[in-house]
Design a protein around this motif. Structure first.
Motif, PDB file in Angstrom:
ATOM      1  N   UNK A 150       7.672   2.622   4.519  1.00 13.71           N
ATOM      2  CA  UNK A 150       8.792   1.695   4.347  1.00 13.71           C
ATOM      3  C   UNK A 150       8.983   1.239   2.906  1.00 13.71           C
ATOM      4  N   UNK A 151       8.016   1.494   2.021  1.00 16.77           N
ATOM      5  CA  UNK A 151       8.095   0.912   0.680  1.00 16.77           C
ATOM      6  C   UNK A 151       8.835   1.805  -0.309  1.00 16.77           C
ATOM      7  N   UNK A 152      10.018   1.346  -0.714  1.00 19.12           N
ATOM      8  CA  UNK A 152      10.808   2.031  -1.728  1.00 19.12           C
ATOM      9  C   UNK A 152      10.145   1.734  -3.069  1.00 19.12           C
ATOM     10  N   UNK A 153       9.848   2.757  -3.849  1.00 19.86           N
ATOM     11  CA  UNK A 153       9.018   2.524  -5.025  1.00 19.86           C
ATOM     12  C   UNK A 153       9.465   3.321  -6.241  1.00 19.86           C
ATOM     13  N   UNK A 154       9.024   2.833  -7.382  1.00 18.14           N
ATOM     14  CA  UNK A 154       9.232   3.503  -8.663  1.00 18.14           C
ATOM     15  C   UNK A 154       7.820   3.749  -9.202  1.00 18.14           C
ATOM     16  N   UNK A 155       7.204   4.863  -8.779  1.00 20.89           N
ATOM     17  CA  UNK A 155       5.796   5.091  -9.105  1.00 20.89           C
ATOM     18  C   UNK A 155       4.993   3.888  -8.640  1.00 20.89           C
ATOM     19  N   UNK A 156       4.178   3.328  -9.545  1.00 19.93           N
ATOM     20  CA  UNK A 156       3.512   2.054  -9.243  1.00 19.93           C
ATOM     21  C   UNK A 156       3.973   0.999 -10.243  1.00 19.93           C
ATOM     22  N   UNK A 157       5.287   1.064 -10.569  1.00 21.16           N
ATOM     23  CA  UNK A 157       5.877   0.108 -11.511  1.00 21.16           C
ATOM     24  C   UNK A 157       7.139  -0.519 -10.914  1.00 21.16           C
ATOM     25  N   UNK A 158       7.143  -0.755  -9.611  1.00 22.03           N
ATOM     26  CA  UNK A 158       8.372  -1.159  -8.926  1.00 22.03           C
ATOM     27  C   UNK A 158       8.874  -2.524  -9.395  1.00 22.03           C
TER      28      UNK A 158
END
Length: 600
Positions: free
Chosen positions: A139-147
């Protein structure tokens, strides 16, 4: 529109007057989203931040934004996200907030994408979604690990494209109210010069984040001193769930200078394994079904227990191993974690495991707000984000904080705008009220002789909270801690800062410590009242959850004598359309699942 007033006050410490329709205090995700919502309605908005724009603690939310887009698991929907949020919060959450949140989170994510956020993608080009602890689906929309960083960057550019006025490195010290008790502005000072500003505003949105700095080991940055929740409390706002502090299961433990720094849950979401010093993957002993992806409170207690029972790593943590992912995948999925450990701990996480231990990360409690408008019980005062309570109950799911910022940041901005447009209240207050607050702020600089050092008081407070209000609590320890905090409270009036208002961190610290001590008293008092094990409130002197306490929130309000008043308030029953979402055999009291997790 914004107006600059005349310089007022005594000649030695004059103040400026600034006027806005809406004053937003805090420039994290919630504050910036509120500012956009209010400016879209044609209002003049001022944003005050005690840090720099773009430096808010929102950047520390690395793993992702929880929203039931269904891009990876099509069967996901708002109903499941709602259920996961309520179950994780052990059913003391505000169910209406959770319903609004689960329904609106997808729209807020797509909106953020339209404004320029660059998310990781699935092979088909949709926003990618990763698994996270206690979420039923990916469920987690992410930008790498820099969300969080991407969220702040996007919102910052959106705000800068409006007429919003941003006041950086400015600290708010008091909310002003008119004779009717309506909030009509605030006093602030610039951290560089100490120059005072009287903000006149028809509504105030509080978006100041949490108060992790009451603890010695925390993932929170220096700003997390609870300014906003105390500004609201002293203005008469009700607070809810203040006993609930979240310990993130994985903070860095080595070297000492970075102890407590966050290790994103994304590591476990991407397959990271927790092991003790004997090499055992122990999460099966605590939650055999969800293992490392159990809820944060369960994983934190498991890590804590392994170390306390002598199975910890050399530096007092447990091992989090992601080496099986391989260097290329780690650089693709977890670039910030790789860089963080390499530069700060001289560890290559693609070759060796990380040492981690629970760190104070988030507060579920805060200002009690109306789910529809984000209004507090004080007219003219709204709140959103971590400083607001109610959504997360006894335990927050990972990734729910970033969607919380967007959903209720928008509602707070809209609620404040509607309030302003529907009333014509004057923002004028007696000049004496402004002068009195300035005098209070300047008092520590004018003390003669010996005085209390605010830094020493803060260190003492942090030691007390680490010892008495940590992950596992007992009544006797909480009472002892409360006694120590009250003794510190007696010393607050003697705090002294040397020098002038120019570039004076000692003076700033006096203000912080006043807030931190009061918050600590509130937390200890409410933790004494909640005599059960529920989510983040884990009383070792009680066997499990208490059904009666599962039906109440503890509401805190400052009483007429300026003391902490606590009221036990019944949680309204959940309406049938929401109740039906849960299985008939679901334990709605918030007790743990049956099986191995139940003893934990």
């Amino acid at each position: 529109m914004e107006r600059n007033g005349n310089t007022n006050g005594s000649s030695s410490h004059p103040h400026e007057v600034r006027e806005h329709d809406v004053l937003v205090i805090g420039a994290g995700g919630a504050g910036l989203r509120a500012a956009v919502a209010a400016t879209e309605r044609g209002l003049s908005v001022g944003v005050v931040t005690k840090s720099l724009l773009g430096k808010a603690h929102t950047v520390m939310a690395e793993g992702g934004i929880a929203a039931s887009l269904g891009n990876v698991d099509p069967e996901d929907g708002w109903q499941t996200h709602f259920k996961d949020t309520m179950k994780s919060g052990k059913f003391i959450n505000n169910w209406r907030m959770a319903e609004i949140f689960a329904k609106e989170a997808p729209d807020r994510v797509y909106e953020l994408e339209q404004w320029g956020a660059l998310f990781n993608r699935t092979p088909e080009g949709k926003i990618s979604q990763r698994p996270f602890g206690a979420h039923t689906y990916r469920r987690l929309c992410h930008v790498g690990d820099r969300t969080g960083l991407e969220l702040i960057r996007t919102m910052q550019e959106k705000v800068l494209a409006t007429d919003t006025k941003v006041y950086m490195e400015t600290t708010v010290t008091r909310l002003f109210q008119n004779d009717e008790g309506r909030v009509v502005g605030a006093l602030a000072y610039t951290r560089e010069t100490g120059k005072f500003i009287h903000f006149k505003a028809k509504a105030v949105v509080m978006a100041t984040g949490g108060w992790g700095r009451i603890f010695k080991v925390t993932s929170n940055s220096w700003e997390g001193t609870g300014d906003g929740v105390m500004l609201a409390y002293h203005a008469g706002a009700e607070l809810v769930d203040m006993e609930m502090m979240q310990f993130h299961p994985t903070g860095m433990v080595w070297p000492p200078g970075v102890r407590g720094l966050l290790v994103t849950e994304g590591v476990r979401g991407e397959g990271g394994l927790l092991k003790n010093s004997e090499g055992d993957r122990y999460m099966g002993n605590y939650d055999e079904e969800r293992m490392e992806l159990s809820s944060r409170d369960v994983v934190a207690r498991a890590n804590y227990t392994e170390v306390k029972e002598g199975r910890g790593s050399p530096h007092g943590g447990v091992y989090l191993d992601i080496t099986h992912l391989g260097y290329d995948k780690i650089i693709q999925k977890l670039p910030t974690m790789h860089e963080q450990f390499l530069k700060l701990a001289d560890i290559d996480i693609s070759k060796e495991p990380m040492e981690v231990f629970p760190t104070v990360h988030y507060t579920m409690g805060g200002i009690k707000i109306d789910p529809e408008t984000a209004a507090s019980n004080v007219p003219g005062l709204f709140a959103a984000g971590e400083v607001a309570g109610g959504l997360h109950g006894a335990n927050r799911l990972g990734g729910n904080s970033l969607s919380d910022l967007l959903v209720f940041g928008r509602r707070a901005g809209e609620g404040a705008a509607e309030y302003v447009k529907s009333n014509g209240y004057s923002t004028d207050i007696p000049e004496s009220a402004v002068e009195e607050e300035k005098k209070r702020m300047l008092d520590p600089l004018q003390k003669q002789g010996e005085g209390e050092n605010p830094y020493h008081l803060q260190q003492e407070l942090q030691e007390v909270m680490m010892e008495h209000a940590n992950l596992m609590r007992t009544g006797d320890s909480l009472k002892e801690g409360l006694g120590k905090v009250l003794a510190l409270k007696d010393r607050l009036p003697n705090m002294k800062a040397s020098g002038s208002t120019l570039f004076n961190p000692g003076w700033h610290a006096v203000q912080d410590v006043n807030n931190l001590v009061t918050i600590s008293e509130v937390i200890l008092r409410t933790a004494l009242e909640r005599t059960e094990r529920r989510g983040a409130q884990w009383r070792l002197d009680f066997d499990g959850p208490d059904d009666d306490l599962g039906r109440v929130n503890f509401i805190v309000k400052e009483d007429a004598q300026g003391e902490v008043g606590i009221e036990k308030r019944d949680i309204p029953p959940m309406p049938e359309h929401l109740r039906r979402l849960f299985d008939e055999n679901q334990d709605m009291s918030g007790g743990e699942k049956t099986g191995k997790e139940s003893q934990f």
